[in-house]
Design an enzyme around this catalytic site. Sequence first.
Site, PDB file in Angstrom:
ATOM      1  N   HIS A 170       0.820  -1.206   0.000  1.00 12.97           N
ATOM      2  CA  HIS A 170       0.000   0.000   0.000  1.00 12.97           C
ATOM      3  C   HIS A 170       0.860   1.263   0.000  1.00 12.97           C
ATOM      4  CE1 HIS A 170      -4.274  -1.429   0.947  1.00 12.97           C
ATOM      5  NE2 HIS A 170      -3.569  -2.525   0.707  1.00 12.97           N
ATOM      6  N   ASP A 226       7.864   5.459  -0.380  1.00  8.65           N
ATOM      7  CA  ASP A 226       8.474   6.586   0.332  1.00  8.65           C
ATOM      8  C   ASP A 226       8.059   6.671   1.797  1.00  8.65           C
ATOM      9  OD1 ASP A 226       5.836   7.374   0.085  1.00  8.65           O
ATOM     10  OD2 ASP A 226       6.307   9.425  -0.563  1.00  8.65           O
ATOM     11  N   SER A 240       5.188   7.080   3.012  1.00 13.16           N
ATOM     12  CA  SER A 240       4.100   8.034   3.277  1.00 13.16           C
ATOM     13  C   SER A 240       2.920   7.379   3.989  1.00 13.16           C
ATOM     14  CB  SER A 240       3.638   8.694   1.969  1.00 13.16           C
ATOM     15  OG  SER A 240       3.271   7.725   1.006  1.00 13.16           O
ATOM     16  N   HIS A 275      -1.724 -13.024  -1.668  1.00 10.99           N
ATOM     17  CA  HIS A 275      -2.944 -13.434  -0.959  1.00 10.99           C
ATOM     18  C   HIS A 275      -2.849 -14.864  -0.435  1.00 10.99           C
ATOM     19  CE1 HIS A 275      -5.659 -10.224  -3.077  1.00 10.99           C
ATOM     20  NE2 HIS A 275      -4.845  -9.711  -2.179  1.00 10.99           N
ATOM     21  N   THR A 276      -1.715 -15.492  -0.638  1.00 11.93           N
ATOM     22  CA  THR A 276      -1.541 -16.846  -0.102  1.00 11.93           C
ATOM     23  C   THR A 276      -1.382 -16.839   1.415  1.00 11.93           C
ATOM     24  OG1 THR A 276      -0.322 -18.913  -0.370  1.00 11.93           O
ATOM     25  CG2 THR A 276       0.991 -16.910  -0.315  1.00 11.93           C
TER      26      THR A 276
END
Length: 327
Positions: A67, A75, A77, A196-197
């Site tokens: 994300h 960076d 953030s 997603h494993t």
Amino acid sequence: MRPSFMLLLLTLVMVNSVMVCNGNKLLKMKYYRKTCSSVESIVRDITWRKVAENSSFAPKLLRLHYHDCFVRGCDGSILLDSTDDQNKDNEKAAGPNRSLSGYEFIDEIKAKLEEECPGVVSCADILALAARDAVSYQFRRPMWKVFTGRKDGRVSLSSEASANMPSASSNLTTLLTKFEFHGLDMMDLVTLSGAHTIGSTRCVLLSRRLYNFTGRGDTDPALDPVYANTLRKICPNPSSPATRVEMDPRSSSTFDSHYFRTVNQHKGMFVSDAALLTDQQAAQMARVLENPFVFFARFAQSMRKMNEIITLADGEGEVRKNCRVVN
């Protein structure tokens, strides 16, 4: 096996043997060799200890890094808290990010590094290394290379996170558009979906797919009907916000290629998982990636590409003293 399928298999197998030079010239291997030589061992030791205590840290940190990189590049953030005068409506407040966790873990590593090498190691690098090490704990070796030298960004906006983050309800066209914006391709999209494993998700995120997919009280027809019944037993309607379900059934605590077997059986948890089967090329990749050796090699390559997404120019950014606030 068809010739095109064999060619794809060979391409995926060989991809890890191509040159491993860094695509982003601002980053380097062992960037902190002279300024903080112990950084990677400190991050690894703390991360492995935490994951040994609680395996859920691995998917949490992997998701946090993912994300972070899809908004303004990698960076750090995503780590910024909102303050009265800056970053008031920050990335953490965005819908896709409200369920993220693991921030306190990054704080712990940062505090240790500030003791050892004050003002040297960026929070963005800490997150990139910790995500790698969290997944690698299972194998007791690094699963992909992490080039370092990132700087921390000073801007964090909820609006950018909402606009740029791929959604679990996205179709393949939308997913690919957002991946390509960051220089990632279809192969990276399919491979990185394999994250997603590990981990679990909240039942509330499945409610529409299970109970009202088109607004007529129906179930997504792309979901295996027997598995849909199983999910409805775990996630009744209405679902409790606290109820969670494994993203990769019976394999959610192990980083492996089982996710692709699940997807190919039409048991992918999200619409975005099922979307991989709506395109011939993506579906073919998903079949090949059931092979664990191919998946591990390809995942290493795609993760290296993703964690080198940098939008700060040379000389921009900072090294935060506290990962939650700009200096």
